[in-house]
Motif scaffolding. Structure first.
Motif, PDB file in Angstrom:
ATOM      1  N   LEU A  14       0.816  -1.079  -0.044  1.00 36.82           N
ATOM      2  CA  LEU A  14      -0.112  -0.091  -0.080  1.00 36.82           C
ATOM      3  C   LEU A  14       0.898   1.250   0.090  1.00 36.82           C
ATOM      4  O   LEU A  14       1.467   1.668   0.843  1.00 36.82           O
ATOM      5  CB  LEU A  14      -1.000   0.083   1.094  1.00 36.82           C
ATOM      6  CG  LEU A  14      -1.884  -1.123   1.385  1.00 36.82           C
ATOM      7  CD1 LEU A  14      -2.369  -1.184   2.508  1.00 36.82           C
ATOM      8  CD2 LEU A  14      -2.775  -1.325   0.254  1.00 36.82           C
ATOM      9  N   LEU A  15       0.874   1.878  -1.213  1.00 37.94           N
ATOM     10  CA  LEU A  15       1.729   3.144  -1.311  1.00 37.94           C
ATOM     11  C   LEU A  15       1.379   4.581  -1.310  1.00 37.94           C
ATOM     12  O   LEU A  15       1.817   5.364  -1.856  1.00 37.94           O
ATOM     13  CB  LEU A  15       2.824   2.812  -2.594  1.00 37.94           C
ATOM     14  CG  LEU A  15       3.776   1.406  -2.443  1.00 37.94           C
ATOM     15  CD1 LEU A  15       4.775   1.461  -3.510  1.00 37.94           C
ATOM     16  CD2 LEU A  15       4.503   1.472  -1.124  1.00 37.94           C
ATOM     17  N   GLY A  16      -0.207   4.246  -1.211  1.00 40.25           N
ATOM     18  CA  GLY A  16      -1.031   5.592  -1.583  1.00 40.25           C
ATOM     19  C   GLY A  16      -0.468   6.770  -0.524  1.00 40.25           C
ATOM     20  O   GLY A  16      -0.456   8.151  -1.083  1.00 40.25           O
ATOM     21  N   LEU A  17       0.156   6.368   0.809  1.00 42.03           N
ATOM     22  CA  LEU A  17       0.563   7.688   1.596  1.00 42.03           C
ATOM     23  C   LEU A  17       2.148   7.637   1.607  1.00 42.03           C
ATOM     24  O   LEU A  17       2.756   8.580   2.295  1.00 42.03           O
ATOM     25  CB  LEU A  17      -0.115   7.668   2.959  1.00 42.03           C
ATOM     26  CG  LEU A  17      -1.562   7.795   2.957  1.00 42.03           C
ATOM     27  CD1 LEU A  17      -2.255   7.408   4.328  1.00 42.03           C
ATOM     28  CD2 LEU A  17      -1.964   9.072   2.517  1.00 42.03           C
ATOM     29  N   SER A  18       2.875   6.736   1.444  1.00 41.74           N
ATOM     30  CA  SER A  18       4.224   6.482   1.670  1.00 41.74           C
ATOM     31  C   SER A  18       5.143   7.518   0.800  1.00 41.74           C
ATOM     32  O   SER A  18       6.128   7.728   1.155  1.00 41.74           O
ATOM     33  CB  SER A  18       4.676   5.002   1.379  1.00 41.74           C
ATOM     34  OG  SER A  18       4.431   4.627  -0.040  1.00 41.74           O
ATOM     35  N   ARG A  19       4.546   7.904  -0.259  1.00 39.60           N
ATOM     36  CA  ARG A  19       5.184   8.887  -1.186  1.00 39.60           C
ATOM     37  C   ARG A  19       5.028  10.457  -0.741  1.00 39.60           C
ATOM     38  O   ARG A  19       5.571  11.162  -1.297  1.00 39.60           O
ATOM     39  CB  ARG A  19       4.727   8.778  -2.724  1.00 39.60           C
ATOM     40  CG  ARG A  19       5.035   7.270  -3.257  1.00 39.60           C
ATOM     41  CD  ARG A  19       4.331   6.950  -4.586  1.00 39.60           C
ATOM     42  NE  ARG A  19       4.462   5.858  -5.400  1.00 39.60           N
ATOM     43  CZ  ARG A  19       3.802   5.458  -6.117  1.00 39.60           C
ATOM     44  NH1 ARG A  19       3.190   6.387  -7.131  1.00 39.60           N
ATOM     45  NH2 ARG A  19       3.810   4.176  -6.662  1.00 39.60           N
ATOM     46  N   GLN A  20       4.238  10.454  -0.081  1.00 41.67           N
ATOM     47  CA  GLN A  20       3.937  11.853   0.624  1.00 41.67           C
ATOM     48  C   GLN A  20       5.119  12.328   1.586  1.00 41.67           C
ATOM     49  O   GLN A  20       5.558  11.726   2.419  1.00 41.67           O
ATOM     50  CB  GLN A  20       2.576  11.906   1.309  1.00 41.67           C
ATOM     51  CG  GLN A  20       1.335  11.356   0.658  1.00 41.67           C
ATOM     52  CD  GLN A  20       1.256  12.056  -0.626  1.00 41.67           C
ATOM     53  OE1 GLN A  20       1.433  13.519  -0.781  1.00 41.67           O
ATOM     54  NE2 GLN A  20       0.845  11.505  -1.675  1.00 41.67           N
ATOM     55  N   PRO A  21       5.415  13.401   1.623  1.00 40.76           N
ATOM     56  CA  PRO A  21       6.574  14.203   2.361  1.00 40.76           C
ATOM     57  C   PRO A  21       5.886  14.339   3.970  1.00 40.76           C
ATOM     58  O   PRO A  21       4.466  14.151   4.080  1.00 40.76           O
ATOM     59  CB  PRO A  21       6.746  15.438   2.071  1.00 40.76           C
ATOM     60  CG  PRO A  21       5.594  15.830   1.319  1.00 40.76           C
ATOM     61  CD  PRO A  21       4.954  14.577   0.648  1.00 40.76           C
ATOM     62  N   ILE A  85       3.678   2.467  11.952  1.00 40.70           N
ATOM     63  CA  ILE A  85       4.440   2.031  13.488  1.00 40.70           C
ATOM     64  C   ILE A  85       5.752   1.040  13.048  1.00 40.70           C
ATOM     65  O   ILE A  85       6.704   0.815  13.673  1.00 40.70           O
ATOM     66  CB  ILE A  85       3.449   1.585  14.636  1.00 40.70           C
ATOM     67  CG1 ILE A  85       2.764   2.771  14.924  1.00 40.70           C
ATOM     68  CG2 ILE A  85       4.345   0.958  15.764  1.00 40.70           C
ATOM     69  CD1 ILE A  85       1.474   2.501  15.864  1.00 40.70           C
ATOM     70  N   LEU A  86       5.169  -0.017  12.169  1.00 40.74           N
ATOM     71  CA  LEU A  86       5.985  -1.063  12.049  1.00 40.74           C
ATOM     72  C   LEU A  86       7.060  -0.733  10.835  1.00 40.74           C
ATOM     73  O   LEU A  86       7.823  -1.880  10.168  1.00 40.74           O
ATOM     74  CB  LEU A  86       5.125  -2.483  11.692  1.00 40.74           C
ATOM     75  CG  LEU A  86       4.277  -2.947  12.807  1.00 40.74           C
ATOM     76  CD1 LEU A  86       3.495  -4.248  12.096  1.00 40.74           C
ATOM     77  CD2 LEU A  86       5.187  -3.341  14.084  1.00 40.74           C
ATOM     78  N   SER A  87       6.799   0.379  10.086  1.00 40.63           N
ATOM     79  CA  SER A  87       7.682   0.791   8.893  1.00 40.63           C
ATOM     80  C   SER A  87       7.424  -0.121   7.912  1.00 40.63           C
ATOM     81  O   SER A  87       8.433  -0.832   7.472  1.00 40.63           O
ATOM     82  CB  SER A  87       9.134   0.857   9.520  1.00 40.63           C
ATOM     83  OG  SER A  87       9.560   1.878  10.437  1.00 40.63           O
ATOM     84  N   ARG A  88       6.403  -0.389   7.514  1.00 36.27           N
ATOM     85  CA  ARG A  88       5.984  -1.385   6.276  1.00 36.27           C
ATOM     86  C   ARG A  88       4.767  -0.922   5.849  1.00 36.27           C
ATOM     87  O   ARG A  88       3.919  -0.187   6.164  1.00 36.27           O
ATOM     88  CB  ARG A  88       5.944  -3.105   6.796  1.00 36.27           C
ATOM     89  CG  ARG A  88       4.747  -3.217   7.688  1.00 36.27           C
ATOM     90  CD  ARG A  88       4.898  -4.362   8.347  1.00 36.27           C
ATOM     91  NE  ARG A  88       5.011  -5.490   7.600  1.00 36.27           N
ATOM     92  CZ  ARG A  88       3.814  -6.393   7.211  1.00 36.27           C
ATOM     93  NH1 ARG A  88       2.581  -5.990   7.861  1.00 36.27           N
ATOM     94  NH2 ARG A  88       3.792  -7.229   6.398  1.00 36.27           N
ATOM     95  N   GLN A  89       4.514  -1.270   4.317  1.00 36.84           N
ATOM     96  CA  GLN A  89       3.355  -1.020   3.711  1.00 36.84           C
ATOM     97  C   GLN A  89       2.842  -2.248   3.292  1.00 36.84           C
ATOM     98  O   GLN A  89       1.878  -2.189   2.430  1.00 36.84           O
ATOM     99  CB  GLN A  89       3.927  -0.225   2.292  1.00 36.84           C
ATOM    100  CG  GLN A  89       4.451   1.193   2.665  1.00 36.84           C
ATOM    101  CD  GLN A  89       5.862   1.295   2.922  1.00 36.84           C
ATOM    102  OE1 GLN A  89       6.570   0.403   2.384  1.00 36.84           O
ATOM    103  NE2 GLN A  89       6.082   2.165   3.944  1.00 36.84           N
ATOM    104  N   ALA A  90       2.965  -3.417   3.671  1.00 33.15           N
ATOM    105  CA  ALA A  90       2.408  -4.521   3.097  1.00 33.15           C
ATOM    106  C   ALA A  90       1.191  -4.859   3.802  1.00 33.15           C
ATOM    107  O   ALA A  90       0.808  -4.435   5.054  1.00 33.15           O
ATOM    108  CB  ALA A  90       3.727  -5.923   3.519  1.00 33.15           C
TER     109      ALA A  90
END
Length: 316
Positions: A14-21, A85-90
């Motif tokens: 799930l990368l919907g928010l991971s690319r946001q600063p 919290i777990l630093s993952r997107q899976a």
């Protein structure tokens, strides 16, 4: 078919928010919004259940809407917070299917409850003398139970149809939860049947309640305009203004996401619109109803005062 030789995908990213600063700011924002959603809607349910004056069909439907909003937000936000919290997107494939099921269920329930509440306001304003005979407790229970049955069947249909698909190496979802449309784009197998079901079944379940709301408010507006006194018009409009505000907020974000051609070319706009209807709208609903409803404000004030007094008694 996109391919014949492929491996099974066990999880998605799930990368919907991971690319946001400013990821920390987003986490804090989502946590505050989720907390406000849960506390606000639970307060609405508690106020309606404890205040005898609010034991009416309108507030019965409102308490159900508040419950659905808590569940709707809980379908997506806790997973976002956990992944941060777990630093993952899976998200695993079974978890993704579960999220699709409950998201479809609660989205349809929101639609149905808003339509039922519009019908309730239509009868109350256009046929006030027959309100108690038309909007009975049996009818209210039947409408809510029927909505739950249809919503669960819809969720089950789309979940089972996604479960039969095959997925290749591409497992990146440009969204912060397992939304149906992005999932279908990752499938290796034929998705035409899934797309047809979304178009006809989900489309009907979205459009039919929306048409019901529009028709109800056309009749409500005509009835209000026929009222001679200004105070009478103001009182009639105040009974449905909160519901109308929630309807505009909910359907406005959905229309901007699914009926705006430009949104299909921008994942950022898709994510922002999804945040609006999946996170922000459930949070704002209790504030809209409590701030624009005198009876609800009184009931909430009573609940908060009683809890405060109980805390003071325990301390003493």
């Amino acid at each position: 078919m996109r391919g014949t030789n492929h491996s099974s995908v066990s999880e998605f990213l799930l990368l919907g928010l991971s690319r946001q600063p400013q990821q920390q700011l987003l986490f804090l924002l989502f946590f505050i919004m989720y907390l406000a959603t849960v506390l606000g809607n639970l307060l609405i349910i508690l106020a309606i259940s404890t205040e005898s004056r609010l034991h009416t069909p309108m507030y019965f439907f409102l308490s159900n809407l508040s419950f659905v909003d808590v569940c709707f937000s809980s379908t997506t936000v806790p997973k976002v917070l956990t992944n941060y919290i777990l630093s993952r997107q899976a998200i695993s494939f079974p978890e993704c299917l579960t999220q699709i099921y409950f998201f479809c269920v609660f989205a349809v329930m929101d639609n149905f409850l808003l339509a039922v509440m519009a019908y309730d306001r239509f009868v109350a304003i256009c046929h006030p003398l027959y309100y108690t005979t038309k909007i009975t407790h049996q009818l209210c229970a039947l409408l809510v139970v029927g909505s739950w049955v249809i919503a669960n069947l819809n969720g089950l249909l789309h979940t089972l149809m996604v479960a039969r698909l095959s997925f290749c190496a591409d497992n990146i979802i440009p969204q912060f939860f397992c939304e149906l449309t992005p999932i279908l784009k990752l499938a290796c197998s034929d998705t035409h049947l899934n797309e047809l079901m979304i178009l006809f079944v989900a489309g009907m379940l979205m459009i039919a309640p929306f048409i019901c709301i529009l028709v109800s408010y056309v009749f409500i507006t005509c009835a209000i305009l026929r009222v001679s006194s200004t105070s009478g018009k103001r009182k009639a409009f105040s009974t449905c203004s909160s519901h109308l505000a929630v309807v505009c907020l909910f359907y406005g974000t959905i229309i901007s996401l699914y009926f705006n051609p430009s949104s299909s070319h921008s994942s950022g706009k898709d994510t922002a619109a999804a945040v609006m209807y999946a996170v922000v709208t459930p949070m704002l609903n209790p504030f809209i109803y409590s701030l624009r409803n005198k009876d609800m404000k009184g009931a909430l004030r009573k609940v908060v005062t009683m809890n405060f007094l109980c805390i003071q008694c325990e301390k003493s």
